[in-house]
Design a protein around this motif. Sequence first.
Motif, PDB file in Angstrom:
ATOM      1  N   LEU A  55       0.175   4.379   5.382  1.00 34.72           N
ATOM      2  CA  LEU A  55       1.636   4.378   5.280  1.00 34.72           C
ATOM      3  C   LEU A  55       2.069   4.571   3.822  1.00 34.72           C
ATOM      4  N   ALA A  56       1.435   3.836   2.920  1.00 30.71           N
ATOM      5  CA  ALA A  56       1.778   3.981   1.498  1.00 30.71           C
ATOM      6  C   ALA A  56       1.436   5.376   1.003  1.00 30.71           C
ATOM      7  N   LYS A  57       0.329   5.906   1.470  1.00 25.04           N
ATOM      8  CA  LYS A  57      -0.088   7.246   1.061  1.00 25.04           C
ATOM      9  C   LYS A  57       0.899   8.298   1.543  1.00 25.04           C
ATOM     10  N   ALA A  58       1.493   8.062   2.727  1.00 28.98           N
ATOM     11  CA  ALA A  58       2.458   9.004   3.282  1.00 28.98           C
ATOM     12  C   ALA A  58       3.851   8.824   2.681  1.00 28.98           C
ATOM     13  N   GLY A  59       4.024   7.841   1.801  1.00 29.82           N
ATOM     14  CA  GLY A  59       5.303   7.644   1.137  1.00 29.82           C
ATOM     15  C   GLY A  59       6.197   6.596   1.767  1.00 29.82           C
ATOM     16  N   ASP A  60       5.700   5.886   2.770  1.00 22.01           N
ATOM     17  CA  ASP A  60       6.518   4.858   3.421  1.00 22.01           C
ATOM     18  C   ASP A  60       6.043   3.479   2.969  1.00 22.01           C
ATOM     19  N   ALA A  61       6.290   3.160   1.708  1.00 26.39           N
ATOM     20  CA  ALA A  61       5.834   1.895   1.154  1.00 26.39           C
ATOM     21  C   ALA A  61       6.557   0.706   1.776  1.00 26.39           C
ATOM     22  N   GLU A  62       7.806   0.912   2.227  1.00 27.51           N
ATOM     23  CA  GLU A  62       8.557  -0.192   2.838  1.00 27.51           C
ATOM     24  C   GLU A  62       7.903  -0.639   4.136  1.00 27.51           C
ATOM     25  N   ALA A  63       7.526   0.326   4.980  1.00 24.51           N
ATOM     26  CA  ALA A  63       6.849  -0.024   6.232  1.00 24.51           C
ATOM     27  C   ALA A  63       5.499  -0.668   5.933  1.00 24.51           C
ATOM     28  N   ALA A  64       4.822  -0.171   4.905  1.00 29.86           N
ATOM     29  CA  ALA A  64       3.534  -0.760   4.529  1.00 29.86           C
ATOM     30  C   ALA A  64       3.715  -2.210   4.103  1.00 29.86           C
ATOM     31  N   GLU A  65       4.787  -2.475   3.340  1.00 29.98           N
ATOM     32  CA  GLU A  65       5.026  -3.843   2.877  1.00 29.98           C
ATOM     33  C   GLU A  65       5.378  -4.775   4.032  1.00 29.98           C
TER      34      GLU A  65
ATOM     35  N   GLY B  88      -7.161   8.671 -12.012  1.00 31.90           N
ATOM     36  CA  GLY B  88      -7.964   9.846 -12.291  1.00 31.90           C
ATOM     37  C   GLY B  88      -8.799  10.251 -11.090  1.00 31.90           C
ATOM     38  N   PRO B  89      -9.367  11.433 -11.122  1.00 34.00           N
ATOM     39  CA  PRO B  89     -10.045  11.985  -9.945  1.00 34.00           C
ATOM     40  C   PRO B  89     -11.349  11.284  -9.581  1.00 34.00           C
ATOM     41  N   SER B  90     -11.950  10.539 -10.507  1.00 34.66           N
ATOM     42  CA  SER B  90     -13.246   9.918 -10.221  1.00 34.66           C
ATOM     43  C   SER B  90     -13.122   8.615  -9.434  1.00 34.66           C
ATOM     44  N   TRP B  91     -11.907   8.073  -9.325  1.00 35.53           N
ATOM     45  CA  TRP B  91     -11.736   6.797  -8.619  1.00 35.53           C
ATOM     46  C   TRP B  91     -11.742   7.045  -7.122  1.00 35.53           C
ATOM     47  N   GLY B  92     -12.478   6.238  -6.388  1.00 34.60           N
ATOM     48  CA  GLY B  92     -12.595   6.429  -4.946  1.00 34.60           C
ATOM     49  C   GLY B  92     -11.421   5.902  -4.150  1.00 34.60           C
ATOM     50  N   GLY B  93     -10.455   5.256  -4.791  1.00 35.58           N
ATOM     51  CA  GLY B  93      -9.313   4.699  -4.073  1.00 35.58           C
ATOM     52  C   GLY B  93      -9.437   3.198  -3.924  1.00 35.58           C
ATOM     53  N   PRO B  94      -8.414   2.542  -3.380  1.00 26.43           N
ATOM     54  CA  PRO B  94      -8.417   1.076  -3.287  1.00 26.43           C
ATOM     55  C   PRO B  94      -9.445   0.565  -2.291  1.00 26.43           C
ATOM     56  N   PHE B  95      -9.915  -0.658  -2.534  1.00 27.66           N
ATOM     57  CA  PHE B  95     -10.762  -1.341  -1.563  1.00 27.66           C
ATOM     58  C   PHE B  95      -9.901  -1.700  -0.357  1.00 27.66           C
ATOM     59  N   LEU B  96     -10.487  -1.552   0.839  1.00 26.52           N
ATOM     60  CA  LEU B  96      -9.723  -1.810   2.065  1.00 26.52           C
ATOM     61  C   LEU B  96     -10.362  -2.894   2.930  1.00 26.52           C
ATOM     62  N   ASN B  97     -11.178  -3.734   2.328  1.00 28.45           N
ATOM     63  CA  ASN B  97     -11.836  -4.771   3.108  1.00 28.45           C
ATOM     64  C   ASN B  97     -12.014  -6.005   2.248  1.00 28.45           C
ATOM     65  N   LEU B  98     -11.413  -7.105   2.676  1.00 25.87           N
ATOM     66  CA  LEU B  98     -11.538  -8.365   1.956  1.00 25.87           C
ATOM     67  C   LEU B  98     -12.675  -9.161   2.582  1.00 25.87           C
ATOM     68  N   GLN B  99     -13.890  -8.845   2.173  1.00 25.10           N
ATOM     69  CA  GLN B  99     -15.059  -9.483   2.768  1.00 25.10           C
ATOM     70  C   GLN B  99     -15.143 -10.951   2.384  1.00 25.10           C
TER      71      GLN B  99
ATOM     72  N   SER C 182      -1.858  -5.497  -2.965  1.00 19.66           N
ATOM     73  CA  SER C 182      -2.599  -4.752  -3.996  1.00 19.66           C
ATOM     74  C   SER C 182      -3.009  -3.369  -3.494  1.00 19.66           C
ATOM     75  N   VAL C 183      -3.283  -3.254  -2.202  1.00 17.64           N
ATOM     76  CA  VAL C 183      -3.617  -1.945  -1.617  1.00 17.64           C
ATOM     77  C   VAL C 183      -2.419  -1.001  -1.740  1.00 17.64           C
ATOM     78  N   ILE C 184      -1.234  -1.519  -1.467  1.00 16.20           N
ATOM     79  CA  ILE C 184      -0.031  -0.685  -1.566  1.00 16.20           C
ATOM     80  C   ILE C 184       0.172  -0.219  -3.008  1.00 16.20           C
ATOM     81  N   VAL C 185       0.083  -1.154  -3.952  1.00 18.80           N
ATOM     82  CA  VAL C 185       0.292  -0.804  -5.367  1.00 18.80           C
ATOM     83  C   VAL C 185      -0.729   0.239  -5.812  1.00 18.80           C
ATOM     84  N   ALA C 186      -1.981   0.029  -5.439  1.00 18.33           N
ATOM     85  CA  ALA C 186      -3.031   0.969  -5.849  1.00 18.33           C
ATOM     86  C   ALA C 186      -2.833   2.337  -5.220  1.00 18.33           C
ATOM     87  N   THR C 187      -2.367   2.368  -3.972  1.00 18.00           N
ATOM     88  CA  THR C 187      -2.181   3.641  -3.276  1.00 18.00           C
ATOM     89  C   THR C 187      -0.996   4.415  -3.858  1.00 18.00           C
ATOM     90  N   VAL C 188       0.102   3.716  -4.086  1.00 23.06           N
ATOM     91  CA  VAL C 188       1.301   4.375  -4.615  1.00 23.06           C
ATOM     92  C   VAL C 188       1.050   4.923  -6.019  1.00 23.06           C
TER      93      VAL C 188
END
Length: 467
Positions: free
Chosen positions: A411-421, A450-461, A438-444
Amino acid sequence: MLLARVRSICTAIALIFLPSGCADAAPAGSLAARAVAEAKSMPAGRERDVALREISRNLRHADRDHAIEAAAAMSEDYELRTFSPGPDKLTHQIVAQQNEQNSEDRACERFVERLKPSSANAADDRRIRDCFSMDAPPGIVPTPIPPFRLILIAADALPPGTTKAQLLYMATWPSVPERLAGGAADAVRRLRALVPLLSGETQRQASEQLDTIEVDLIEGRPDDAIARVRQGFAKKQATGGVLSPEPATQAQGLIADFLRARDFDRAMTVTNLLPPSADCTMVDDGLTGVTGWVLPTQDSAAVAAYMARLQASGSLARLCPKGLGDEIAADVWLQAGEDGKALDAATRSGNSRVLARTRLSIIERRMGSGDTASARAMLQTAAAAAPALDIGDQSDRDATARQRLQLIHLLAKAGDAEAAERLANSYLGPGWRGFAYSVIVATVNRERAGPSWGGPFLNLQEVPAEH
């Protein structure tokens, strides 16, 4: 008291030497503050530290000051030290180990390249085995396979014996780096010529290595490979015992090879050797083993063509008289690129998490292909029907929590941060709630990393979904 003082000093140093994130704070900056505050409100202990650490890592590129605050709030300072200027002690150790390994690798490469045909002595044999880690015990991280060129140079230098035979067999493995077309067949020819010169156990092992499905395929004898699988199934049916290798496992590997080669006729021939399954809702030695282990490794065109053959020939009905289980069918049609059939099967399953997972997979693929309009429409549907977080056992609740994080990210990636929140707010505990922020902030703010970052972590183990 001393530990708190050390953390305070580390925080001060980090804030002095690191560029501030406030000057270019993103609109989601307040959400970063809330993420840290939620995690800090958790009871002291391992779960709190894990939540703070993962939030810090997600915020590292998007809001550095709050990332440092999260790291500083941990009971230990190992994460905070990663923000200090220059590498920390652990990084120094890792770099030193890597440099040492690279130096050893280069020395080994130079040693092998200097070998002349039929020139190796017993000491050279031992060094070759050491360089190629041929006697290393199995580890979590597989030992790297040497390049094809070096394997052949070493094999040529050795007299007939165990090491030479093992090297030539190694050269036939599918994952050998830098192997030219026809290289595996060349290694097989060399090994066949070597066998009569070997003795005892070494000769027996080399002969067995040549008498396999893999070598049949390397030498261009696919029908011989099929015959081996057929004989294996016949022997298993006659004896009822456990065979090694299992014919079902061999069949799955052969089907995978034929699908990659787009040889659908032979893939179907092997498929029809599989035993029918009374219930195709679980992965077994029959067709569901193919759907679970083989089809995920193929591209969508191959899976679609294979499924069409299965249906048209009647093999699907014979191997699964009651039909594929809905959950398995949803995954198979997803892999085939048949979104409508996948959604129908997922809906029939009656499992909200299966349906949500299917939608998320379709959304992710459509976003990746640039079909943003249909992806956004499905995102709204998925958000409105997100599975409840408090249903099922602990494993179910944790799986649902992870699934919701993926939805929030998309949702945040698609630009709908409000729905994500809004979805992030619905987590039951502060740990997952703060992590979702934190996932929303990192995604937005993805472009900052930079291009080398794999994106936010999506699992709180290690943190239960309700914490």
